[in-house]
Write an enzyme that holds these catalytic residues in place. Sequence first.
Site, PDB file in Angstrom:
ATOM      1  N   GLU A 184       0.834  -1.202   0.000  1.00 21.65           N
ATOM      2  CA  GLU A 184       0.000   0.000   0.000  1.00 21.65           C
ATOM      3  C   GLU A 184       0.868   1.251   0.000  1.00 21.65           C
ATOM      4  O   GLU A 184       1.921   1.252   0.663  1.00 21.65           O
ATOM      5  CB  GLU A 184      -0.920  -0.003   1.242  1.00 21.65           C
ATOM      6  CG  GLU A 184      -1.905  -1.144   1.255  1.00 21.65           C
ATOM      7  CD  GLU A 184      -2.797  -1.165   2.489  1.00 21.65           C
ATOM      8  OE1 GLU A 184      -3.745  -1.969   2.509  1.00 21.65           O
ATOM      9  OE2 GLU A 184      -2.556  -0.380   3.422  1.00 21.65           O
ATOM     10  N   HIS A 201      -8.055   1.048   2.055  1.00 21.05           N
ATOM     11  CA  HIS A 201      -7.769   0.870   3.488  1.00 21.05           C
ATOM     12  C   HIS A 201      -8.487   1.942   4.321  1.00 21.05           C
ATOM     13  O   HIS A 201      -7.863   2.675   5.095  1.00 21.05           O
ATOM     14  CB  HIS A 201      -6.262   0.908   3.751  1.00 21.05           C
ATOM     15  CG  HIS A 201      -5.875   0.153   4.989  1.00 21.05           C
ATOM     16  ND1 HIS A 201      -4.663  -0.472   5.147  1.00 21.05           N
ATOM     17  CD2 HIS A 201      -6.551  -0.081   6.157  1.00 21.05           C
ATOM     18  CE1 HIS A 201      -4.592  -1.046   6.333  1.00 21.05           C
ATOM     19  NE2 HIS A 201      -5.732  -0.824   6.970  1.00 21.05           N
TER      20      HIS A 201
END
Length: 327
Positions: free
Chosen positions: A265, A284
């Site tokens: 990420e 997220h």
Amino acid sequence: MPYTILVTGPALTPEAAEVAERRGARLVSIGAAYASPEELAAVAAKEEIDGIIVRQGKVTEKVIAASPRLRAIAKHGVGYDNIDTEAAARHGIPVLVARGANSQSVAELAFALMFAVARDLAHLDARMKAGFWDKATTSGLQLRGRSLGVVGLGEIGRILVGLVQPLHMTVRVFDPYMPADVRIEGAERVASLDELLATSDVISLHCPLTPQTRNLIGREQIATMRPGSILINTARGGLIDEDALFEALRDGRIGGAGLDTFAVEPVNPANPLLTLPNLIATPHVGASTQTARDAMGLIALDHVMNVLEGKGADPRAMVNAPQLRVA
């Protein structure tokens, strides 16, 4: 002299900042969303920080060792795989998590992703906006009466079990770390992950990422899942072998997936998972509600300040207690 606390990523909420000032702490935010360990270490050394509140980025041993004044690390949330907890323990520094602060928000997103994948909402939305009317060819999955498998029964998993009760779903739970005498309201316990996967129409992951759980869902596990089943992950991306998931979704081995977390990420836009119509992806954001942000900031700040003020670390929130030999 005030305490100095480094916040990795965005600044804390105004309410948390006000509490910090009142308790004699100066908050330093690096600003960059995913600063490198080298950047964090440079700030930690320059500011001679006393504590760290971890939002984004990796807190490695280099960061931990950068300031000799560092005494506490708190996660702005509950997932701590981006903190080197063993290195912190070697330096005598407790690592604490904001237990319960974001549980409701994350469980609600898992619940939402279940519906979104089951009814193909993202794909239908995109098709509508492109000028198509797919009423005659669309066939979604009704969740009422289906079976849900929950992997990991912490606070988030328990809330999700409660949320699905009106759907009259059969709920099964796999959590090898849960004491045998713990009663699960609205669910039954199964002895193995394979049993849960083979008997569930929807699987939702709610366990931490550890060396034991990395790639928990790989090719072998996907092969045991029911055809057309749905996989939801609002925990940690590393729990799933993304190559195996891509193949399963592409080939129609399972029906769909809803992912809020990824192995790397921010996600590379070229990640092949993002090309699939039966995947719904979010960045997220399970804890990204104002209620959860407020609670996480205040709890994380309280953890750090309690240590700095000599009140000690809350053992219930400490994730490196065994290494520090704290009960």
